[in-house]
Design a protein around this motif. Sequence first.
Motif, PDB file in Angstrom:
ATOM      1  N   PHE A 198       0.627   3.340 -13.968  1.00 46.18           N
ATOM      2  CA  PHE A 198       1.286   3.852 -15.267  1.00 46.18           C
ATOM      3  C   PHE A 198       1.447   5.413 -15.009  1.00 46.18           C
ATOM      4  N   GLY A 199       1.895   6.086 -15.990  1.00 48.46           N
ATOM      5  CA  GLY A 199       2.409   7.490 -15.976  1.00 48.46           C
ATOM      6  C   GLY A 199       3.181   7.668 -14.796  1.00 48.46           C
ATOM      7  N   SER A 200       3.177   8.628 -13.950  1.00 48.63           N
ATOM      8  CA  SER A 200       3.949   9.186 -12.940  1.00 48.63           C
ATOM      9  C   SER A 200       3.927   8.172 -11.775  1.00 48.63           C
ATOM     10  N   ASP A 201       5.239   7.940 -11.003  1.00 52.74           N
ATOM     11  CA  ASP A 201       5.236   7.233  -9.883  1.00 52.74           C
ATOM     12  C   ASP A 201       5.100   8.153  -8.557  1.00 52.74           C
ATOM     13  N   ILE A 202       4.489   9.425  -8.814  1.00 56.97           N
ATOM     14  CA  ILE A 202       4.473  10.188  -7.686  1.00 56.97           C
ATOM     15  C   ILE A 202       3.219   9.854  -6.759  1.00 56.97           C
ATOM     16  N   GLU A 203       3.258  10.154  -5.536  1.00 62.28           N
ATOM     17  CA  GLU A 203       2.274  10.044  -4.611  1.00 62.28           C
ATOM     18  C   GLU A 203       1.146  11.011  -4.633  1.00 62.28           C
ATOM     19  N   ASN A 204      -0.210  10.636  -4.927  1.00 69.34           N
ATOM     20  CA  ASN A 204      -1.109  11.981  -5.023  1.00 69.34           C
ATOM     21  C   ASN A 204      -2.409  11.635  -4.224  1.00 69.34           C
ATOM     22  N   THR A 205      -2.809  12.338  -3.521  1.00 70.42           N
ATOM     23  CA  THR A 205      -4.163  12.480  -2.978  1.00 70.42           C
ATOM     24  C   THR A 205      -5.203  13.177  -3.460  1.00 70.42           C
ATOM     25  N   GLY A 206      -6.559  12.840  -3.443  1.00 67.87           N
ATOM     26  CA  GLY A 206      -7.677  13.836  -3.854  1.00 67.87           C
ATOM     27  C   GLY A 206      -8.791  13.148  -3.637  1.00 67.87           C
ATOM     28  N   GLY A 215      -8.813   9.650  -1.348  1.00 67.19           N
ATOM     29  CA  GLY A 215      -8.053   8.415  -1.539  1.00 67.19           C
ATOM     30  C   GLY A 215      -6.509   8.871  -1.748  1.00 67.19           C
ATOM     31  N   THR A 216      -5.646   7.915  -1.747  1.00 71.62           N
ATOM     32  CA  THR A 216      -4.151   8.240  -2.169  1.00 71.62           C
ATOM     33  C   THR A 216      -3.629   7.273  -3.069  1.00 71.62           C
ATOM     34  N   ILE A 217      -3.346   7.227  -4.261  1.00 71.35           N
ATOM     35  CA  ILE A 217      -2.381   6.406  -5.122  1.00 71.35           C
ATOM     36  C   ILE A 217      -0.887   6.676  -4.609  1.00 71.35           C
ATOM     37  N   CYS A 218      -0.261   5.376  -4.361  1.00 72.68           N
ATOM     38  CA  CYS A 218       0.917   5.442  -3.923  1.00 72.68           C
ATOM     39  C   CYS A 218       1.553   3.998  -4.154  1.00 72.68           C
ATOM     40  N   GLY A 219       2.902   3.860  -3.834  1.00 79.07           N
ATOM     41  CA  GLY A 219       3.552   2.721  -3.972  1.00 79.07           C
ATOM     42  C   GLY A 219       3.164   1.626  -2.728  1.00 79.07           C
ATOM     43  N   LEU A 220       3.648   0.447  -2.870  1.00 81.43           N
ATOM     44  CA  LEU A 220       3.368  -0.744  -1.931  1.00 81.43           C
ATOM     45  C   LEU A 220       4.082  -0.569  -0.378  1.00 81.43           C
ATOM     46  N   ASN A 221       5.218   0.500  -0.669  1.00 79.81           N
ATOM     47  CA  ASN A 221       6.300   0.567   0.592  1.00 79.81           C
ATOM     48  C   ASN A 221       5.789   1.556   1.567  1.00 79.81           C
ATOM     49  N   VAL A 222       4.502   1.573   1.790  1.00 80.26           N
ATOM     50  CA  VAL A 222       3.731   2.650   2.726  1.00 80.26           C
ATOM     51  C   VAL A 222       3.158   2.080   3.864  1.00 80.26           C
ATOM     52  N   SER A 223       2.800   2.656   4.827  1.00 83.28           N
ATOM     53  CA  SER A 223       2.021   1.879   5.994  1.00 83.28           C
ATOM     54  C   SER A 223       0.479   2.455   5.613  1.00 83.28           C
ATOM     55  N   VAL A 224      -0.267   1.453   5.377  1.00 80.43           N
ATOM     56  CA  VAL A 224      -1.639   1.696   4.946  1.00 80.43           C
ATOM     57  C   VAL A 224      -2.418   2.490   6.170  1.00 80.43           C
ATOM     58  N   HIS A 225      -1.916   1.920   7.545  1.00 82.01           N
ATOM     59  CA  HIS A 225      -2.417   2.640   8.491  1.00 82.01           C
ATOM     60  C   HIS A 225      -2.254   4.133   8.718  1.00 82.01           C
ATOM     61  N   ASP A 226      -0.917   4.561   8.313  1.00 78.60           N
ATOM     62  CA  ASP A 226      -0.625   5.813   8.391  1.00 78.60           C
ATOM     63  C   ASP A 226      -1.324   6.715   7.358  1.00 78.60           C
ATOM     64  N   VAL A 227      -1.333   6.003   6.274  1.00 81.23           N
ATOM     65  CA  VAL A 227      -1.971   6.823   4.929  1.00 81.23           C
ATOM     66  C   VAL A 227      -3.534   6.898   5.209  1.00 81.23           C
ATOM     67  N   VAL A 228      -4.216   6.107   5.804  1.00 77.33           N
ATOM     68  CA  VAL A 228      -5.734   6.290   6.181  1.00 77.33           C
ATOM     69  C   VAL A 228      -5.484   7.052   7.205  1.00 77.33           C
ATOM     70  N   LYS A 229      -5.019   7.227   8.387  1.00 70.30           N
ATOM     71  CA  LYS A 229      -4.871   8.208   9.315  1.00 70.30           C
ATOM     72  C   LYS A 229      -4.849   9.589   8.686  1.00 70.30           C
ATOM     73  N   GLN A 230      -3.773   9.912   7.715  1.00 71.59           N
ATOM     74  CA  GLN A 230      -3.723  11.190   7.013  1.00 71.59           C
ATOM     75  C   GLN A 230      -4.839  11.598   6.394  1.00 71.59           C
ATOM     76  N   LEU A 231      -5.419  10.589   5.566  1.00 69.14           N
ATOM     77  CA  LEU A 231      -6.575  10.831   4.784  1.00 69.14           C
ATOM     78  C   LEU A 231      -7.879  11.351   5.518  1.00 69.14           C
ATOM     79  N   ASN A 232      -8.034  10.776   6.900  1.00 74.94           N
ATOM     80  CA  ASN A 232      -9.168  11.192   7.773  1.00 74.94           C
ATOM     81  C   ASN A 232      -8.865  12.401   8.391  1.00 74.94           C
TER      82      ASN A 232
END
Length: 366
Positions: A18-26, A128-145
């Motif tokens: 809900f709200g914006s469909d942007i990808e955000n990390t925090g 953590g990151t709020i994002c769509g389903l069309n992303v690589s979970v592996h890539d996002v986890v690496k970016q977070l770490n």
Amino acid sequence: MKRQLILEDGTVFIGEGFGSDIENTGEVIFNTSMTGYQEIISDPSNCGHIVTLTYPLIGNYGINRDDFESITPKISGLIVNEVCDHPSNFRSQLSLDDYFKAKNIPGLSGIDTRKLTRMIRQYGTLKGTICGLNVSVHDVVKQLNDMTLPTDLVKQVSTSSAYPSPGRGNRIVLVDFGMKHSILHELNKRDCDVIVVPYNTKAEEILSLSPDGIVLSNGPGDPKDVPEAIEMIKGVLGKVPLFGVCLGHQLFALANGAETEKMKFGHRGANHPVKDLTTGKIAITSQNHGYTVNKKSLEKAKLEVTHIALNDDTVEGLRHLEYPAFTVQFHPEASSGPDDTKSIFNDFLQMIENFKKEGEELCQNA
């Protein structure tokens, strides 16, 4: 639309966006307040946070014009179990979904917030990151770490220039580290003549405004990321009565030689019991902080503990042993939360009057 929350440990929660469909990390945290989601969303202390609300139904009384703690919210995202699409309240002006769309904030509903909260309690706050389903979970986890959370949060939320909030009473300089508007409101209610100044204002500039008292506001992040404020406090201490709230409390401790440390998951909610060691009374308080003053480090500081948290025995209040200065870790202005400790603002003004009286007596005896 289906969206997901990906945590740095690889855990994935899928729900409805809900709200914006942007990808955000925090930094993913949780707040146990049963009401006051509008104040939580707009609290500058939540800058950079993805906030999980443990109360299951959010948005049922909508968004109104009166309950904001800042004009521009800096929250990175909101996680709820259920979001209300059709709020019902006589003050409501728009839904939470509409407000988040207007402010470009992503939200996620329909996930197991109890499980997420238990994870944070067990392992501590997580990126953590709020994002769509069309992303690589592996890539996002690496970016977070690989990423380091920002350290300039106070700079992001503080005012860039000084401004007045006029009154005919005591002149108060309010240092804005991420000030909740309710602090300003409580001072205005007491007819204070308030001047709000940026977080990096020097001691000489503050003293040149001829204040009767100085208030150090709340704000986000690690107090050690604001060294200029620590130097400012050292420069005004003893010259003007001083009162600090939340981050202001932590900065005051650092300026007096104590230490602060990051908590596992912090205190965030409106139901935290705090004991006043002077009176023995217990108050239910509103809190929102992820750092605390190390109690053992106070042995080398000229400070005494005035309040403690009953849940974990952490420091909730300090008083200087020589100068007119005291601070609290909790939020006496509440908003939202219980009003048990609003009288602390009166205590501060009484300290100012006592300081003035002592000054007059010294002049008469000179």
